[in-house]
Every structure is written in structure tokens, then in C-alpha cells.
Design a protein around this motif. Structure first.
Motif, PDB file in Angstrom:
ATOM      1  N   GLN A   1       0.830  -1.206   0.000  1.00 48.77           N
ATOM      2  CA  GLN A   1       0.000   0.000   0.000  1.00 48.77           C
ATOM      3  C   GLN A   1       0.860   1.250   0.000  1.00 48.77           C
ATOM      4  O   GLN A   1       1.852   1.340   0.724  1.00 48.77           O
ATOM      5  CB  GLN A   1      -0.915   0.009   1.228  1.00 48.77           C
ATOM      6  CG  GLN A   1      -1.746   1.277   1.361  1.00 48.77           C
ATOM      7  CD  GLN A   1      -2.636   1.265   2.571  1.00 48.77           C
ATOM      8  OE1 GLN A   1      -3.610   0.503   2.624  1.00 48.77           O
ATOM      9  NE2 GLN A   1      -2.312   2.090   3.561  1.00 48.77           N
ATOM     10  N   LEU A   2       0.474   2.229  -0.816  1.00 50.84           N
ATOM     11  CA  LEU A   2       1.141   3.524  -0.864  1.00 50.84           C
ATOM     12  C   LEU A   2       0.106   4.595  -0.512  1.00 50.84           C
ATOM     13  O   LEU A   2      -0.918   4.721  -1.194  1.00 50.84           O
ATOM     14  CB  LEU A   2       1.708   3.806  -2.253  1.00 50.84           C
ATOM     15  CG  LEU A   2       3.082   3.208  -2.617  1.00 50.84           C
ATOM     16  CD1 LEU A   2       3.043   1.695  -2.659  1.00 50.84           C
ATOM     17  CD2 LEU A   2       3.558   3.765  -3.965  1.00 50.84           C
TER      18      LEU A   2
ATOM     19  N   ILE B   1      -3.917  10.493  -1.605  1.00 47.66           N
ATOM     20  CA  ILE B   1      -4.356   9.315  -2.359  1.00 47.66           C
ATOM     21  C   ILE B   1      -3.788   8.063  -1.711  1.00 47.66           C
ATOM     22  O   ILE B   1      -2.662   8.065  -1.190  1.00 47.66           O
ATOM     23  CB  ILE B   1      -3.929   9.423  -3.850  1.00 47.66           C
ATOM     24  CG1 ILE B   1      -4.627   8.357  -4.697  1.00 47.66           C
ATOM     25  CG2 ILE B   1      -2.414   9.329  -4.008  1.00 47.66           C
ATOM     26  CD1 ILE B   1      -4.499   8.599  -6.191  1.00 47.66           C
ATOM     27  N   VAL B   2      -4.590   6.997  -1.682  1.00 44.23           N
ATOM     28  CA  VAL B   2      -4.163   5.707  -1.139  1.00 44.23           C
ATOM     29  C   VAL B   2      -4.402   4.645  -2.206  1.00 44.23           C
ATOM     30  O   VAL B   2      -5.526   4.491  -2.703  1.00 44.23           O
ATOM     31  CB  VAL B   2      -4.945   5.340   0.142  1.00 44.23           C
ATOM     32  CG1 VAL B   2      -4.487   3.973   0.665  1.00 44.23           C
ATOM     33  CG2 VAL B   2      -4.756   6.403   1.221  1.00 44.23           C
TER      34      VAL B   2
ATOM     35  N   GLN C   1      -6.677   8.905 -10.094  1.00 48.50           N
ATOM     36  CA  GLN C   1      -7.403   8.482  -8.898  1.00 48.50           C
ATOM     37  C   GLN C   1      -6.860   7.133  -8.457  1.00 48.50           C
ATOM     38  O   GLN C   1      -6.114   6.479  -9.194  1.00 48.50           O
ATOM     39  CB  GLN C   1      -8.914   8.413  -9.150  1.00 48.50           C
ATOM     40  CG  GLN C   1      -9.327   7.463 -10.255  1.00 48.50           C
ATOM     41  CD  GLN C   1     -10.792   7.569 -10.590  1.00 48.50           C
ATOM     42  OE1 GLN C   1     -11.259   8.566 -11.124  1.00 48.50           O
ATOM     43  NE2 GLN C   1     -11.543   6.536 -10.255  1.00 48.50           N
ATOM     44  N   ALA C   2      -7.238   6.697  -7.248  1.00 48.16           N
ATOM     45  CA  ALA C   2      -6.642   5.503  -6.640  1.00 48.16           C
ATOM     46  C   ALA C   2      -6.868   4.240  -7.454  1.00 48.16           C
ATOM     47  O   ALA C   2      -6.031   3.336  -7.466  1.00 48.16           O
ATOM     48  CB  ALA C   2      -7.177   5.321  -5.221  1.00 48.16           C
ATOM     49  N   SER C   3      -8.014   4.164  -8.138  1.00 49.63           N
ATOM     50  CA  SER C   3      -8.344   2.948  -8.883  1.00 49.63           C
ATOM     51  C   SER C   3      -7.780   2.945 -10.298  1.00 49.63           C
ATOM     52  O   SER C   3      -7.964   1.980 -11.039  1.00 49.63           O
ATOM     53  CB  SER C   3      -9.867   2.779  -8.942  1.00 49.63           C
ATOM     54  OG  SER C   3     -10.465   3.900  -9.595  1.00 49.63           O
ATOM     55  N   LYS C   4      -7.091   4.019 -10.690  1.00 49.69           N
ATOM     56  CA  LYS C   4      -6.526   4.127 -12.023  1.00 49.69           C
ATOM     57  C   LYS C   4      -5.013   3.921 -11.979  1.00 49.69           C
ATOM     58  O   LYS C   4      -4.387   4.032 -10.925  1.00 49.69           O
ATOM     59  CB  LYS C   4      -6.847   5.501 -12.619  1.00 49.69           C
ATOM     60  CG  LYS C   4      -8.335   5.779 -12.784  1.00 49.69           C
ATOM     61  CD  LYS C   4      -8.963   4.863 -13.821  1.00 49.69           C
ATOM     62  CE  LYS C   4     -10.425   5.238 -14.043  1.00 49.69           C
ATOM     63  NZ  LYS C   4     -11.059   4.356 -15.066  1.00 49.69           N
ATOM     64  N   PRO C   5      -4.385   3.632 -13.132  1.00 50.83           N
ATOM     65  CA  PRO C   5      -2.939   3.376 -13.142  1.00 50.83           C
ATOM     66  C   PRO C   5      -2.125   4.597 -12.735  1.00 50.83           C
ATOM     67  O   PRO C   5      -2.563   5.743 -12.866  1.00 50.83           O
ATOM     68  CB  PRO C   5      -2.656   2.993 -14.598  1.00 50.83           C
ATOM     69  CG  PRO C   5      -3.969   2.626 -15.181  1.00 50.83           C
ATOM     70  CD  PRO C   5      -4.990   3.443 -14.472  1.00 50.83           C
TER      71      PRO C   5
END
Length: 379
Positions: A288-289, A321-322, A348-352
Motif C-alpha cells: 500500500q502507498l 491518495i491511497v 485516482q486511486a483505482s486508475k494506473p
């Protein structure tokens, strides 16, 4: 046939030509290395119907002739010889190799059954060998290794005038490298899908000379071939390979035009932190970042299992962002970047994430971009 040649020159050329020999040849002669002794020197060749290698070298040719012998055996023998001149003689169906007090006798393979090597296409242009080798090494980072998806095991080479683009993807990550070269025709435009392993091995092996010539046929993607040629040890080395068939995915659109969060970090610090934290990450789990207020916090592990956490400084623009990534894929991208600092750009978090290098005090595009898909985080 009879010739004498320097041991180091012969061993180097044999090893280079034999490197592309098939491990399990479909017919026995494809395990052979073709040795042609001509008035102006030697020509060593290998071919497996897909990839060919051809090396020329200087030698004292006493009698001209052609012979086919086991390539891997000849490579093993020449590599182990003492540092003295080598004399090779064809006597009937056997080859005698003498170097100092060392003597070997090799059985020959039927030359008339060996396939003809493909012709080198017309030269398209030249590029500095060291620049090309490094660019290819960066690009193949994201190439697929699943033979069930052969199109993704290739690198797409796009030539547009004086620019070359190299693209590779395995569906989870994408690499894009641009470099300049010297085309023979200013408005040249070509595209080819080249097997990544062949391209990487070839580019790395042709760095002895200053330039590499790229020759691309005008045939269709499945029927055409591409050739690479460079100087080495007073001779010339040439590789051709058949292009991969199939449509490479249109991946350029995956790079977003704008980013909401951008973080710049020390590449060395980030690499070391990812390596440490990922020690407790179970297989196929993400690291996790979490970016927040100038700090990147890395976490791995969950529940009752081992856990790790570490924080490093980050220069940030945009909101917090996480997200999470496969740690090895993350390290692969970071390692391929040359610059001392790395920029991670998010929408966004769900994008590359898009990763690129940043030189000290310079925010210019370094020519290499690495896009990495996020992984689902364990709760």
C-alpha cells in the motif's frame, strides 16, 4: 577446408552466433552452426526458421569450404581453449580442431539439409548502439512472458521520421520509450512487432560497434522480418527475426492527459523502502502507498500476519491518495528509470500510476514512461 584464426576472435564469434540456437530443435541440423571459410575470412551462421544470426570475422583461410557442426559443442570447446591460434581442418565427415596441444575431433552434420538464411531487408536507418541497447532494456521491462498471448510477448517498434517509439505491455503494466535515430529517408514510417527476448538479446550483443543498422521489410506483420547489424572485432554481426503476427493493443490512450496528484521522490529511497516493506507481503498481495501532506507511507501485511510500515518524504501537488501495487512490478519500473528522482502521477486511486524520471532541477520528459495498474488492497 582449412583455416587458422585467433582463439579469442573465434570464441567470441561462435558464442555470439550460437546464443540463439534452439534448445529443442525441430530437426537435428538446426542445432548446427554453419562455418563458411572464404577467401576474405569466415562466416558463422545459425538459423531456426524464426531467428538467424550471422557473424563475419578475419581468418587465415588456407582452403575454402563449408561445414556444419554442433553449435553448442563448438561454443563450449572454443571457450575452453588456451590462448593460442586455432587451426580447423575438414577431413571427410569429421572436423579436426587444434589449439596448442589441445586437439578435438567433431562429427559434421549434413550441410545440404541446412536451410538458407533469410536475406537482410533494405536498411531503414542507424542508431547509436549504446542508446538503442539501453532503450530496449527499458522497454522490455513490461513485455509479457505468457506464450499463450504471443502478441504481448513482443515490443512494438514505431518509426516516424527521426523518432523511434518502443512499446510493450503484459496487460498489468505498460512501458513507452522514445529515442532519436538517423533514418535513411526523412519521412520514413514503419511499425513492427518484434519478439521481446530476441530484441533484448540482439540489442545487448551489438554494443561493440558505434552504430546499429535497423532494416525493416515492407511485408505484412506476420510475413515480414526485421534485421539488425553492427560491427564487432573487425567483422560484422547480423541478426534477423520474423515479426510477430497479430494486432498489438492500442495502448497509447492509456496514458492520461492530466493528473490530479503528482508526487516526486528520491528513486533510491523509494526502491529501498519498497524492498524492505515487501518482505512481509504475501504472494500476490499489494504494497500500500498512502500519499498525504508531503509524506509517502508504505504498508504491507495484514491481520495476524507479519506487518511492515515505513515513511519517506515526497514533494506533492494535488490531494491525498491511497493505492497499492504489485511490489515486484513497482520495483521493475523504478529500476528501469535512469534519473535520481522519480515522478508518480495519479488521476485516482483505482486508475494506473504513470512513472517517469526527473533529473536534478529538471522536469523535462526523459523519454521513458512506465504505467502500472493498481492492485486491490486487503482490508
Amino acid at each position: 577446408m582449412k583455416f587458422r584464426v585467433d582463439r579469442d576472435v573465434l570464441a567470441d564469434a561462435v558464442a555470439w552466433a550460437a546464443r540463439s540456437l534452439p534448445v529443442r530443435p525441430s530437426v537435428p541440423v538446426l542445432a548446427g552452426l554453419l562455418v563458411e571459410a572464404k577467401r576474405d575470412g569466415l562466416v558463422l551462421s545459425t538459423f531456426d526458421y524464426e531467428t538467424s544470426a550471422r557473424a563475419t570475422l578475419s581468418a587465415d583461410v588456407i582452403d575454402e569450404g563449408t561445414v556444419l557442426v554442433s553449435g553448442r559443442l563448438l561454443a563450449d570447446i572454443t571457450r575452453s581453449l588456451p590462448n593460442k591460434p586455432v587451426e580447423l581442418t575438414l577431413d571427410g565427415s569429421r572436423v579436426s580442431l587444434v589449439c596448442g596441444s589441445a586437439r578435438f575431433t567433431l562429427q559434421t552434420l549434413p550441410v545440404d539439409e541446412y536451410p538458407s538464411l533469410p536475406e537482410m531487408p533494405t536498411a531503414t536507418g542507424t542508431v547509436r548502439s549504446d542508446v538503442f541497447a539501453h532503450a530496449v532494456a527499458q522497454a522490455v521491462t513490461a513485455a509479457g512472458r505468457d506464450d499463450m498471448l504471443p502478441v504481448l510477448t513482443g515490443v512494438r517498434i514505431e518509426i516516424d521520421g527521426s523518432s523511434i517509439s518502443l512499446l510493450a505491455t503484459d496487460r498489468f503494466r505498460l512501458s513507452h520509450r522514445e529515442l532519436e535515430w538517423e533514418p535513411n529517408t526523412p519521412d520514413v514510417s514503419h511499425a513492427a512487432l518484434v519478439p521481446a527476448k530476441v530484441l533484448a538479446d540482439t540489442a545487448k550483443s551489438l554494443t561493440a560497434g558505434t552504430d546499429v543498422t535497423i532494416a525493416l521489410s515492407a511485408g505484412g506483420a506476420g510475413e515480414g522480418i526485421i534485421g539488425f547489424e553492427g560491427a564487432s572485432n573487425g567483422g560484422v554481426r547480423r541478426t534477423t527475426t520474423r515479426l510477430l503476427d497479430g494486432e498489438f493493443p492500442k495502448v497509447r490512450s492509456l496514458f492520461p492527459n492530466e493528473h490530479l496528484t503528482v508526487a516526486t521522490l528520491s528513486k533510491a529511497e523509494l526502491i529501498e523502502s519498497v524492498k524492505r516493506v515487501s518482505l512481509v507481503a504475501e504472494r500476490n498481495t499489494a504494497v500500500q502507498l498512502a500519499f498525504d501532506d508531503g509524506v509517502l507511507t508504505l504498508d504491507a501485511g495484514s491481520g495476524d500476519e507479519a506487518q511492515a510500515s515505513e515513511s519517506i518524504e515526497a514533494q506533492m501537488t494535488g490531494g491525498e491518495i491511497v493505492t497499492g501495487f504489485n511490489p515486484q512490478f513497482l520495483l521493475d519500473g523504478l529500476t528501469a528509470i535512469d534519473q535520481p528522482n522519480v515522478k508518480l502521477s495519479f488521476t485516482q486511486a483505482s486508475k494506473p500510476v504513470v512513472m517517469s524520471g526527473v533529473a536534478e532541477g529538471d522536469d523535462a520528459d526523459p523519454g521513458f514512461r512506465y504505467l502500472l495498474m493498481p492492485r486491490r488492497l486487503l482490508s
